[in-house]
Write a protein that holds these residues in place. Structure first.
Motif, PDB file in Angstrom:
ATOM      1  N   GLY A  57       0.716  -1.100   0.072  1.00  0.00           N
ATOM      2  CA  GLY A  57      -0.018  -0.020   0.045  1.00  0.00           C
ATOM      3  C   GLY A  57       0.804   1.157  -0.011  1.00  0.00           C
ATOM      4  N   HIS A  61      -2.633   8.373  -4.842  1.00  0.00           N
ATOM      5  CA  HIS A  61      -3.029   9.274  -5.995  1.00  0.00           C
ATOM      6  C   HIS A  61      -2.918  10.849  -5.610  1.00  0.00           C
ATOM      7  CE1 HIS A  61      -4.790  10.886  -9.592  1.00  0.00           C
ATOM      8  NE2 HIS A  61      -3.981  10.150 -10.593  1.00  0.00           N
ATOM      9  N   SER A  64      -6.547  12.178  -4.314  1.00  0.00           N
ATOM     10  CA  SER A  64      -7.235  11.315  -3.202  1.00  0.00           C
ATOM     11  C   SER A  64      -7.291  12.337  -2.193  1.00  0.00           C
ATOM     12  CB  SER A  64      -6.142  10.135  -2.711  1.00  0.00           C
ATOM     13  OG  SER A  64      -5.722   9.411  -3.738  1.00  0.00           O
ATOM     14  N   SER A 192       0.541  -3.390  -9.838  1.00  0.00           N
ATOM     15  CA  SER A 192      -0.545  -2.890  -8.919  1.00  0.00           C
ATOM     16  C   SER A 192      -1.119  -3.865  -8.443  1.00  0.00           C
ATOM     17  CB  SER A 192      -1.246  -1.695  -9.293  1.00  0.00           C
ATOM     18  OG  SER A 192      -2.114  -2.116 -10.696  1.00  0.00           O
ATOM     19  N   SER A 207      -5.822   1.945 -11.523  1.00  0.00           N
ATOM     20  CA  SER A 207      -4.513   1.467 -11.219  1.00  0.00           C
ATOM     21  C   SER A 207      -3.683   2.274 -12.445  1.00  0.00           C
ATOM     22  CB  SER A 207      -4.663   0.214 -11.486  1.00  0.00           C
ATOM     23  OG  SER A 207      -3.272  -0.072 -12.033  1.00  0.00           O
ATOM     24  N   GLY A 210      -3.152   6.127 -11.473  1.00  0.00           N
ATOM     25  CA  GLY A 210      -2.062   6.021 -10.285  1.00  0.00           C
ATOM     26  C   GLY A 210      -0.567   5.923 -10.995  1.00  0.00           C
ATOM     27  N   THR A 215       2.014  10.654  -7.528  1.00  0.00           N
ATOM     28  CA  THR A 215       1.774  10.108  -6.245  1.00  0.00           C
ATOM     29  C   THR A 215       2.316  10.630  -5.252  1.00  0.00           C
ATOM     30  OG1 THR A 215       3.243   8.221  -6.873  1.00  0.00           O
ATOM     31  CG2 THR A 215       1.048   8.062  -7.715  1.00  0.00           C
ATOM     32  N   SER A 430      -7.760   0.722  -3.705  1.00  0.00           N
ATOM     33  CA  SER A 430      -6.799   1.438  -3.618  1.00  0.00           C
ATOM     34  C   SER A 430      -7.265   2.039  -2.304  1.00  0.00           C
ATOM     35  CB  SER A 430      -6.797   2.613  -4.698  1.00  0.00           C
ATOM     36  OG  SER A 430      -7.940   3.303  -4.660  1.00  0.00           O
TER      37      SER A 430
END
Length: 469
Positions: A57, A61, A64, A192, A207, A210, A215, A430
């Motif tokens: 993890g 992004h 987010s 991912s 995915s 990202g 990120t 995610s």
């Protein structure tokens, strides 16, 4: 008023759910959070040479918004990205290499794949732009009683269909070439999700967003968000494994008895509201639901085993075609879907605390690499990737849903005030997706509790939200 509420699981989903429940129901709500292992769930770190590294993890992004909020509220910091180049390896040679110069990279992608690259970007941007509507809906207190309804409100039937068909099919349809799918898309999805281009289109789009956006991560480790949110909500964290939930009723309202076992033995407690944030798939848990009529159905689907090996050692650059390790330019290696490749991706990773003086190790120095694979690496495979190594720390977990067969998405509502969060991973997995689902569950619980039904599963929300402003 709502008396005690329980959250099962203290990973990101559980911590965010506890936080949002308190935000909506108010500080007087008593929250019990059950966790069998450690707070943070899959957001964990491993220690190498007194430094901590994310074992999973890892990146968040740029768009987010909930994760950004958590970091702000908790007074945490975004960890600075340490620049590095990536490349895609086929087992024999590099299919695509990144250079220092951004425009040259674009030129390379153009040169190799022509318009496919642009079509991919437009496709991902369109999905993300519609997905971003969720923040507006949630700010206005709207919630959805199923994942299908949530998707429909963002992107209509097309979004629901994107959970039922593969990313390869969707991209070929908008004119992306098979070669681009095989070389580039496959590599991103392997890194991912550890899976192929048969991943559903929606999970694929998330995915890929990202992979092409910027990120970030949390200074000190992403798991700090979980412990921080639980502290902020003053939740009562109970160290125990929940074994089941049985239904009772009191004064015409459902009352849930949560059964658990801890080191002290077995126990149980009663709640008005329960949110389960750990996966309820038969392969994962022995979790029982008693006295429910109709019974709570078993959830279909399996999980993809995945292995993270954090290796402190010297990269064997000649395996990648660089006999002189000094000249090896990459910090991140993705791989194509080739049968003889035994790993999905590897990265030269930085510690969770990066000082201003931090610099990456030179390629000929010993560094900490994170290798993602489906099976644990054997001695021979480690020898292939590393000339020599000091330590290997292996974490195995069933991380992601096995996105193969098209199937209905798991339910969000299991009973009146009994909700299920982890189903969202079948849409896409995610950190932000989980946070969005946590906010949705909290709003849904609140709106149902207070009978505010006009705030649930509303049609034509784009229009409603515009007129409310």
């Amino acid at each position: 008023p709502l008396s005690p509420a329980a959250v099962v699981g203290a990973g990101l989903g559980g911590s965010a759910t506890a936080y949002f429940l308190q935000q909506h129901f108010g500080p007087q709500v008593q929250l019990d959070v059950y966790e069998a292992a450690s707070v943070g769930g899959r957001l964990a770190t491993v220690t190498v040479n007194k430094q901590q590294y994310e074992s999973r993890g890892a990146s968040i992004h740029a768009l987010s918004l909930h994760m950004q909020d958590f970091v702000k509220i908790l007074g945490l910091k975004q960890r600075r990205e340490v620049a590095g180049k990536s490349a895609i390896f086929s087992g024999e040679h590099f299919v695509l290499e990144e250079t220092d110069w951004y425009l040259l990279n674009l030129f390379r992608l153009w040169w190799h794949y022509g318009i496919s690259f642009l079509r991919l970007q437009m496709w991902v941007e369109e999905v993300m732009e519609k997905f971003m509507r969720i923040y507006k809906y949630q700010a206005h207190g709207y919630a959805f009683s199923s994942l299908e309804e949530l998707l429909r409100s963002l992107g209509g039937e097309a979004f629901v269909n994107m959970t039922q068909r593969s990313v390869a099919e969707s991209l070929l349809e908008v004119g992306v070439t098979q070669r681009f799918v095989d070389d580039v898309i496959a590599a991103v999805l392997r890194s991912s999700y550890g899976q192929s281009v048969l991943v559903p289109a929606f999970a694929g789009a998330m995915s890929l967003a990202g992979a092409q956006g910027s990120t970030w991560a949390v200074e000190g480790g992403n798991k700090l968000v979980c412990s921080g949110l639980l502290k902020l909500t003053k939740a009562n964290v109970i160290s125990a494994r929940v074994t089941g939930i049985s239904l009772h009723s009191s004064e015409g309202r459902a009352l849930y008895q949560v059964h658990y076992e801890s080191t002290e033995g077995q126990g149980s407690a009663f709640y008005d509201l329960v949110v389960v944030t750990t996966p309820l798939h038969p392969s994962r848990t022995n979790f029982t639901f008693d006295n429910f009529d109709p019974p709570v159905a078993d959830l279909p689907g399996a999980f993809q085993p995945s292995v993270t090996s954090v290796v402190h050692g010297y990269l064997n650059s000649s395996y990648f075609g660089f006999p002189d390790p000094k000249l090896f330019p990459f910090t991140s290696i993705l791989t194509t879907d080739t049968p003889e490749l035994f790993f999905h991706a590897m990265d030269n990773i930085c510690p969770v605390n990066i000082s201003a003086a931090f610099r990456r190790k030179q390629p000929q120095e010993a560094a900490v690499w994170r290798v993602l694979s489906r099976q644990p690496l054997d001695k021979q495979q480690l020898k292939t990737l590393f000339r020599s190594y000091y330590s290997v720390q292996v974490t195995e977990w069933p991380t992601y849903p096995r996105y193969d067969a098209a199937r209905a998405l798991p339910p969000v509502v299991l009973h009146e005030s009994l909700f299920y969060l982890s189903g969202v991973e079948w849409v896409a997995s995610s950190m932000e997706m989980v946070a969005v689902a946590a906010k949705n569950v909290a709003l849904l619980a609140y709106n149902r509790w207070h009978q505010e039904l006009e705030k649930i599963d509303q049609k034509d929300l784009m229009h409603k939200v515009k007129t409310e402003l």
